[in-house]
Motif scaffolding. Structure first.
Motif, PDB file in Angstrom:
ATOM      1  N   GLY A 186     -14.820   7.114   0.909  1.00 62.04           N
ATOM      2  CA  GLY A 186     -15.657   7.548  -0.201  1.00 62.04           C
ATOM      3  C   GLY A 186     -15.107   8.696  -1.017  1.00 62.04           C
ATOM      4  N   HIS A 187     -13.797   8.922  -0.899  1.00 62.56           N
ATOM      5  CA  HIS A 187     -13.188   9.973  -1.699  1.00 62.56           C
ATOM      6  C   HIS A 187     -12.273   9.364  -2.757  1.00 62.56           C
ATOM      7  N   LEU A 188     -11.958  10.171  -3.758  1.00 57.57           N
ATOM      8  CA  LEU A 188     -11.155   9.690  -4.868  1.00 57.57           C
ATOM      9  C   LEU A 188      -9.670   9.892  -4.602  1.00 57.57           C
ATOM     10  N   SER A 225       0.821  -1.218   0.000  1.00 56.65           N
ATOM     11  CA  SER A 225       0.000   0.000   0.000  1.00 56.65           C
ATOM     12  C   SER A 225       0.852   1.263   0.000  1.00 56.65           C
ATOM     13  N   HIS A 226       0.386   2.291  -0.662  1.00 57.05           N
ATOM     14  CA  HIS A 226       1.083   3.579  -0.646  1.00 57.05           C
ATOM     15  C   HIS A 226       1.105   4.155   0.760  1.00 57.05           C
ATOM     16  N   ALA A 227       0.209   3.698   1.595  1.00 55.88           N
ATOM     17  CA  ALA A 227       0.104   4.245   2.949  1.00 55.88           C
ATOM     18  C   ALA A 227       0.907   3.439   3.963  1.00 55.88           C
ATOM     19  N   PHE A 228       1.613   2.441   3.495  1.00 53.06           N
ATOM     20  CA  PHE A 228       2.327   1.528   4.397  1.00 53.06           C
ATOM     21  C   PHE A 228       3.306   2.269   5.299  1.00 53.06           C
ATOM     22  N   ARG A 229       3.986   3.259   4.750  1.00 53.05           N
ATOM     23  CA  ARG A 229       4.996   3.970   5.529  1.00 53.05           C
ATOM     24  C   ARG A 229       4.487   5.264   6.143  1.00 53.05           C
ATOM     25  N   GLY A 230       3.194   5.351   6.287  1.00 52.99           N
ATOM     26  CA  GLY A 230       2.641   6.540   6.940  1.00 52.99           C
ATOM     27  C   GLY A 230       2.217   7.606   5.946  1.00 52.99           C
ATOM     28  N   PRO A 231       1.597   8.671   6.467  1.00 53.62           N
ATOM     29  CA  PRO A 231       1.057   9.721   5.608  1.00 53.62           C
ATOM     30  C   PRO A 231       2.143  10.506   4.888  1.00 53.62           C
ATOM     31  N   THR A 232       1.883  10.861   3.658  1.00 52.49           N
ATOM     32  CA  THR A 232       2.744  11.746   2.871  1.00 52.49           C
ATOM     33  C   THR A 232       1.792  12.656   2.084  1.00 52.49           C
ATOM     34  N   PRO A 233       2.309  13.681   1.457  1.00 51.15           N
ATOM     35  CA  PRO A 233       1.422  14.552   0.666  1.00 51.15           C
ATOM     36  C   PRO A 233       0.644  13.760  -0.381  1.00 51.15           C
ATOM     37  N   ARG A 234       1.277  12.763  -0.958  1.00 51.15           N
ATOM     38  CA  ARG A 234       0.599  12.013  -2.005  1.00 51.15           C
ATOM     39  C   ARG A 234      -0.565  11.185  -1.469  1.00 51.15           C
ATOM     40  N   ASN A 235      -0.320  10.442  -0.399  1.00 56.34           N
ATOM     41  CA  ASN A 235      -1.332   9.489   0.052  1.00 56.34           C
ATOM     42  C   ASN A 235      -2.276  10.058   1.113  1.00 56.34           C
ATOM     43  N   GLU A 236      -2.145  11.332   1.372  1.00 56.63           N
ATOM     44  CA  GLU A 236      -2.910  11.975   2.437  1.00 56.63           C
ATOM     45  C   GLU A 236      -4.401  11.617   2.413  1.00 56.63           C
ATOM     46  N   VAL A 237      -4.970  11.593   1.227  1.00 57.93           N
ATOM     47  CA  VAL A 237      -6.414  11.369   1.127  1.00 57.93           C
ATOM     48  C   VAL A 237      -6.800   9.969   1.592  1.00 57.93           C
ATOM     49  N   MET A 238      -5.846   9.056   1.532  1.00 57.13           N
ATOM     50  CA  MET A 238      -6.117   7.695   2.008  1.00 57.13           C
ATOM     51  C   MET A 238      -6.364   7.666   3.513  1.00 57.13           C
ATOM     52  N   PHE A 239      -5.848   8.682   4.194  1.00 58.34           N
ATOM     53  CA  PHE A 239      -6.017   8.749   5.649  1.00 58.34           C
ATOM     54  C   PHE A 239      -7.269   9.533   6.034  1.00 58.34           C
ATOM     55  N   GLY A 240      -7.962  10.035   5.040  1.00 56.30           N
ATOM     56  CA  GLY A 240      -9.154  10.840   5.314  1.00 56.30           C
ATOM     57  C   GLY A 240     -10.418   9.999   5.336  1.00 56.30           C
ATOM     58  N   GLU A 241     -11.501  10.706   5.168  1.00 53.97           N
ATOM     59  CA  GLU A 241     -12.825  10.087   5.201  1.00 53.97           C
ATOM     60  C   GLU A 241     -13.006   9.110   4.034  1.00 53.97           C
ATOM     61  N   SER A 259     -10.437   6.459 -19.362  1.00 51.66           N
ATOM     62  CA  SER A 259     -11.783   6.485 -19.934  1.00 51.66           C
ATOM     63  C   SER A 259     -12.660   7.521 -19.240  1.00 51.66           C
ATOM     64  N   LEU A 260     -12.463   7.629 -17.925  1.00 53.38           N
ATOM     65  CA  LEU A 260     -13.281   8.557 -17.147  1.00 53.38           C
ATOM     66  C   LEU A 260     -12.657   9.945 -17.068  1.00 53.38           C
ATOM     67  N   GLY A 261     -11.480  10.098 -17.636  1.00 51.33           N
ATOM     68  CA  GLY A 261     -10.820  11.397 -17.623  1.00 51.33           C
ATOM     69  C   GLY A 261     -10.223  11.772 -16.286  1.00 51.33           C
ATOM     70  N   LEU A 262      -9.885  10.776 -15.469  1.00 47.93           N
ATOM     71  CA  LEU A 262      -9.412  11.032 -14.108  1.00 47.93           C
ATOM     72  C   LEU A 262      -7.897  11.224 -14.055  1.00 47.93           C
ATOM     73  N   THR A 263      -7.486  12.260 -13.328  1.00 49.48           N
ATOM     74  CA  THR A 263      -6.065  12.514 -13.087  1.00 49.48           C
ATOM     75  C   THR A 263      -5.899  12.970 -11.640  1.00 49.48           C
ATOM     76  N   GLY A 264      -4.667  13.314 -11.305  1.00 51.89           N
ATOM     77  CA  GLY A 264      -4.378  13.740  -9.941  1.00 51.89           C
ATOM     78  C   GLY A 264      -5.168  14.969  -9.517  1.00 51.89           C
ATOM     79  N   SER A 265      -5.594  15.751 -10.465  1.00 50.96           N
ATOM     80  CA  SER A 265      -6.348  16.963 -10.112  1.00 50.96           C
ATOM     81  C   SER A 265      -7.704  16.614  -9.511  1.00 50.96           C
ATOM     82  N   HIS A 266      -8.122  15.380  -9.667  1.00 48.32           N
ATOM     83  CA  HIS A 266      -9.425  14.975  -9.143  1.00 48.32           C
ATOM     84  C   HIS A 266      -9.319  14.267  -7.792  1.00 48.32           C
ATOM     85  N   THR A 267      -8.092  14.050  -7.356  1.00 50.88           N
ATOM     86  CA  THR A 267      -7.910  13.438  -6.043  1.00 50.88           C
ATOM     87  C   THR A 267      -8.617  14.259  -4.972  1.00 50.88           C
ATOM     88  N   GLY A 268      -9.302  13.586  -4.083  1.00 51.83           N
ATOM     89  CA  GLY A 268      -9.984  14.267  -2.989  1.00 51.83           C
ATOM     90  C   GLY A 268     -11.457  14.486  -3.241  1.00 51.83           C
TER      91      GLY A 268
END
Length: 215
Positions: A75-77, A57-73, A139-148
């Motif tokens: 149902g987010h992208l 997991s990207h979150a294995f080594r704790g929170p970072t700017p990249r994986n921050e959203v994984m530590f949040g609520e 296909s869905l047009g998803l990129t990092g700008s849609h994270t969160g």
DNA sequence: TTGTCGATTGAG
DNA sequence: TCAATCGACAAT
């Protein structure tokens, strides 16, 4: 209500371990209106990624700017960039403070196929437009700008429109994952043509001499 | 600051 | 089977 063919879509349902949330997302309808174009798809294959207990997991080594959203609520992208050219999309799981996410590996396009096709390689066969995590995101047009983005918010440009009732599914090891490769944390719908092929993980070894390994 | 590697894809 | 291609992160 009477017998609904749908499952109540509330955040609590996604606020558990990724292992529990992953099968819930099978059959879910995902809608993207990114770029003013509507593309809807039905999820056919996912993978569970936990937090501290999951070395893959990207979150294995704790929170970072990249994986921050994984530590949040839940149902987010969570979109991440990989191999210098691809985006992959996850749905966050667990409650705030605990990391977990479910990678969306494959889906079948329900609506907006021309738009999805325009975003992907024209050579991609019709049923495979969203087969594989990078093609799904594209296909869905998803990129990092849609994270969160909140996938449960009615007004969100990317959202989960509905969950399917629990049904049959198959499991197996995660694709392209070297760490914790023994865990069958990949889930897919039987007989879904869009489901991607299994490929074991493991890094390519530089300068690997002709190690044929053959007798 | 540098080096290694990656939750992939598509061509050869 | 391998190259493309670059951000994240661990190790200097």
């Amino acid at each position: 209500m009477g017998r609904s063919s749908r499952v109540n879509l509330d955040r609590d349902a996604l606020a558990g371990p990724a292992l529990d949330v992953a099968p819930l997302l099978l059959g879910a309808v995902l809608v993207s209106e990114v770029g003013g174009v509507r593309v809807a798809c039905r999820v056919t294959e996912v993978e569970a990624y936990e937090g501290a207990q999951d070395p893959a997991s990207h979150a294995f080594r704790g929170p970072t700017p990249r994986n921050e959203v994984m530590f949040g609520e839940a149902g987010h992208l969570y979109c991440y960039f990989v191999y210098g050219m691809h985006w992959c999309a996850n749905v966050t799981a667990q409650q705030a403070g605990t990391a977990a996410a479910v990678l969306l590996r494959a889906a079948e396009i329900l609506d907006g196929e021309p738009a999805a096709r325009a975003r992907t390689r024209t050579a991609t066969p019709p049923g495979k437009l969203a087969s594989g995590p990078a093609r799904l995101a594209r296909s869905l047009g998803l990129t990092g700008s849609h994270t969160g983005l909140d996938l449960l918010a009615a007004g969100s440009p990317v959202r989960i429109a509905e969950l399917a009732p629990p049904g049959e599914y198959l499991t197996g090891p995660r694709v392209g994952v070297a760490a914790a490769a023994e865990h069958p944390w990949r889930f897919w719908l039987p007989d879904a043509p869009s489901v991607s092929a299994y490929r074991p993980g493991g890094r390519r070894r530089a300068g690997r001499t002709r190690q044929t390994g053959q007798p």
